[in-house]
Each structure stands twice: as C-alpha cells, then as structure tokens.
Enzyme design. Structure first.
Site, PDB file in Angstrom:
ATOM      1  N   ASP A  73     171.044 137.478  35.025  1.00 35.59           N
ATOM      2  CA  ASP A  73     171.631 136.815  36.310  1.00 35.59           C
ATOM      3  C   ASP A  73     173.177 137.208  35.842  1.00 35.59           C
ATOM      4  O   ASP A  73     173.651 138.249  36.236  1.00 35.59           O
ATOM      5  CB  ASP A  73     171.730 135.731  35.144  1.00 35.59           C
ATOM      6  CG  ASP A  73     173.043 134.498  35.463  1.00 35.59           C
ATOM      7  OD1 ASP A  73     172.465 134.105  36.740  1.00 35.59           O
ATOM      8  OD2 ASP A  73     173.520 133.487  35.075  1.00 35.59           O
ATOM      9  N   ASP A  85     176.076 135.254  38.247  1.00 31.55           N
ATOM     10  CA  ASP A  85     177.661 134.064  37.310  1.00 31.55           C
ATOM     11  C   ASP A  85     177.584 133.699  36.621  1.00 31.55           C
ATOM     12  O   ASP A  85     176.482 133.289  35.666  1.00 31.55           O
ATOM     13  CB  ASP A  85     177.223 133.153  39.230  1.00 31.55           C
ATOM     14  CG  ASP A  85     177.543 133.350  40.365  1.00 31.55           C
ATOM     15  OD1 ASP A  85     177.897 133.067  41.252  1.00 31.55           O
ATOM     16  OD2 ASP A  85     176.013 133.907  40.867  1.00 31.55           O
ATOM     17  N   ARG A 136     175.286 122.159  47.306  1.00 32.27           N
ATOM     18  CA  ARG A 136     176.689 122.181  47.225  1.00 32.27           C
ATOM     19  C   ARG A 136     177.139 123.334  49.242  1.00 32.27           C
ATOM     20  O   ARG A 136     177.827 122.997  49.017  1.00 32.27           O
ATOM     21  CB  ARG A 136     176.683 123.178  46.379  1.00 32.27           C
ATOM     22  CG  ARG A 136     176.677 122.313  44.831  1.00 32.27           C
ATOM     23  CD  ARG A 136     177.143 123.654  43.739  1.00 32.27           C
ATOM     24  NE  ARG A 136     175.519 123.697  43.409  1.00 32.27           N
ATOM     25  CZ  ARG A 136     174.643 124.757  42.522  1.00 32.27           C
ATOM     26  NH1 ARG A 136     175.608 125.339  41.417  1.00 32.27           N
ATOM     27  NH2 ARG A 136     173.881 124.767  41.945  1.00 32.27           N
ATOM     28  N   SER A 167     169.639 136.059  40.302  1.00 36.33           N
ATOM     29  CA  SER A 167     170.322 135.466  40.605  1.00 36.33           C
ATOM     30  C   SER A 167     169.852 133.877  41.497  1.00 36.33           C
ATOM     31  O   SER A 167     169.705 133.777  42.569  1.00 36.33           O
ATOM     32  CB  SER A 167     171.749 136.242  40.511  1.00 36.33           C
ATOM     33  OG  SER A 167     173.465 134.926  41.172  1.00 36.33           O
ATOM     34  N   GLY A 168     170.859 133.113  41.069  1.00 37.16           N
ATOM     35  CA  GLY A 168     170.359 131.113  41.400  1.00 37.16           C
ATOM     36  C   GLY A 168     171.722 131.759  42.508  1.00 37.16           C
ATOM     37  O   GLY A 168     172.127 130.498  43.678  1.00 37.16           O
TER      38      GLY A 168
END
Length: 300
Positions: A94, A96, A139, A182-183
């Site tokens: 991942d 972040d 967001r 990654s998201g």
C-alpha cells in the site's frame, strides 16, 4: 502442519516470555526454539525469539498474540512452516501511511482548505466504518478545482517511510518484484516508482481539465477488492503462486489483499486490519527495519 512464530521486541525488555508462547500454545514435543541477540541502531540489545511447532489451537494463539501486539512494542509473525515461507518472490505495498508517512488526499485537502472534512471521511473509511468507494467520491468532490501545480509540490515532498528505500533495494537485489497497490493516486505513486525502482504501480488516475482537478477519477476506483484482483493478476503474470506473495498495508481497504497473499503484513495497522489478517506479521513500528540473522532460522 507446523507453524513458525517470530517475536521481535525493541530495547532490552522482555515483552513476551518465550516459554509462555512455547507451553501455552505449542505442543512442546514438536517445538524447536531459537533466541537471537541483535543490536539495534540505537545500540540497545534487541532479542528476537523464534518458535516452530504444532499449535494446540491456531485461532486462540492468533487472538492472544494480537492482543500482545496492541499493548506492547512487539512485532509478531505467524506463518505455515512450509517451502513457500522461504521462497517469496513478489511484494506489494500500500502507499499512503505505509510506504509514505501521510495520507496524500489529506495533504491535498489541507491545500484546498477542506482538511478537517476530508480527514474525518478518511479516518472513517480506514476504520472500515464507511464504504471505500463512496468515501473516496465524497473526498474527491471536495478537491474539485485544485490546480495541478499544487499536486506537483506535494509529490516532490512526500515523506518516505524510514527504511523503505533500503528495504526495497535489498529485496530487488534478492530477486523480488516490487509493486504499489494503492487507493491513492498514480500521480504520486509514479514519483515513488522513479525514486525507489518499483516494478508495478496501480492506483487511481486523477482527472484534470484546463490544469485543474475535476473532482473525478478516470477508470475504475482502486478499492480493497480491486487490490486483491490486481495482486492475483500480477502473481499470474510473474508465474508465481499466491503463497509466494507478500502484501503490506495498514487500512481496511488492504484487508482483501493481506488475507489473499501468502504473507500479509499489517504495518502499523488499524485494529480491524490486525483482527482479520490470518497469516500475518503485525508490525507496531513506524519504519521498515532490516535485521540480519542465521538463515537457518530466517522467517523468509
């Protein structure tokens, strides 16, 4: 099947008596034990204990060790003691709060003066209280109109997690393929790819119009299920079994890939993540540390 248990505690404190792990959870007649004394970078002794044996109750052992990892500065790994433990060839991170010590979308929000609103949504999503895709869309809408130059400034100053460059360099030297699932956003993941020599990058593609964010992303949102799909696709492309894959992450949207990989590393993770990862290393530290030990007792 026998299981392998590794315990690493910082400093000179005995955070988990190895005889307790040995007698409470593991059949003593099938158990082997090694203890190593390592020296940390601050000069303090760091005792690493390794236990191998047949657990009396695997689920109970994992539950008790999970409680220890929450309350003590100790990293815990429980793995099947088979050939694949020493034959990993692909590691997927991942980004972040794992490879970097921030949530990029929160940094963008600060620049857009919507930091508090976005941070609240992010925390709820990482705890698993909100659906990731819905929270992501909320967001992104708050960031509509942001200038691309702001993103470039943030990308250049990403706080890379201590030890990550050295870890990845050593893994590459050992023949590992390394990826980011990654998201977050490819805009920032590509920057890390160039700095760290990452082989694979999959994240969300930001959409711009006239040099400003539209508040949308291109293509499919990378959520937890998509990460698991990508892990399988990369493993297949590399000709590897899923047991040869390591996945590393901290949030609820990492759970599917952590559970799917041969070894899932819950790195400084939220409690919900640690609870659900069955074959895992629960890391309480905020940096990637390399330790040298006898190959005969290596955790792979």
């Amino acid at each position: 099947m026998a299981h392998h248990l590794g315990l690493t505690g910082g400093g000179n404190r005995a955070v988990w008596p190895i005889d307790k792990a040995n007698t409470q959870f593991v059949d003593t007649q099938s158990t082997s034990l090694r203890s190593l004394l390592l020296i940390t970078k601050d000069g303090l002794p760091n005792k690493r204990s390794l236990v191998s044996g047949k657990p009396r109750n695997v689920d109970q052992m994992r539950e008790e060790l999970f409680k220890v990892s929450l309350n003590q500065p100790v990293d815990i790994a429980v793995q099947d003691d088979d050939l694949y433990r020493r034959n990993r060839r692909l590691i997927l991170f991942d980004m972040d709060s794992t490879l970097i010590q921030c949530e990029v979308i929160d940094e963008l929000a600060k620049k857009a003066n919507v930091g508090k609103q976005v941070a609240e949504i992010t925390e709820a999503a990482m705890r698993g209280e909100l659906d990731f895709k819905e929270s992501f869309k909320r967001r992104m809408r708050l960031l509509k109109g942001m200038d691309e130059n702001v993103l470039q400034d943030i990308a250049e100053g990403l706080p890379i997690t201590e030890g990550a460059p050295r870890l990845i360099a050593n893994l590459k030297r050992l023949g590992y393929k390394v990826g980011i699932l990654s998201g977050g956003f490819t805009y920032f993941a590509r920057t890390l790819q160039k700095k760290l020599g990452i082989d694979y990058v999959h994240a969300n593609e930001l959409d711009f119009k006239d040099g400003k964010l539209t508040g949308e992303v291109k293509g499919e949102i990378v959520d937890g299920n998509r990460k698991a799909e990508l892990l399988q696709e990369i493993a297949k492309k590399e000709g590897l079994s899923l047991k040869q894959v390591i996945a590393v992450g901290d949030g609820a949207n990492d759970i599917p890939m952590l559970k799917l990989a041969g070894l899932g590393v819950a790195f400084h993770a939220k409690p919900k993540v640690k609870e659900q990862v069955l074959c895992c290393c629960c890391c309480c530290c905020c940096s990637f540390r390399l330790t040298r030990c006898d190959p005969a007792s290596s955790t792979g």
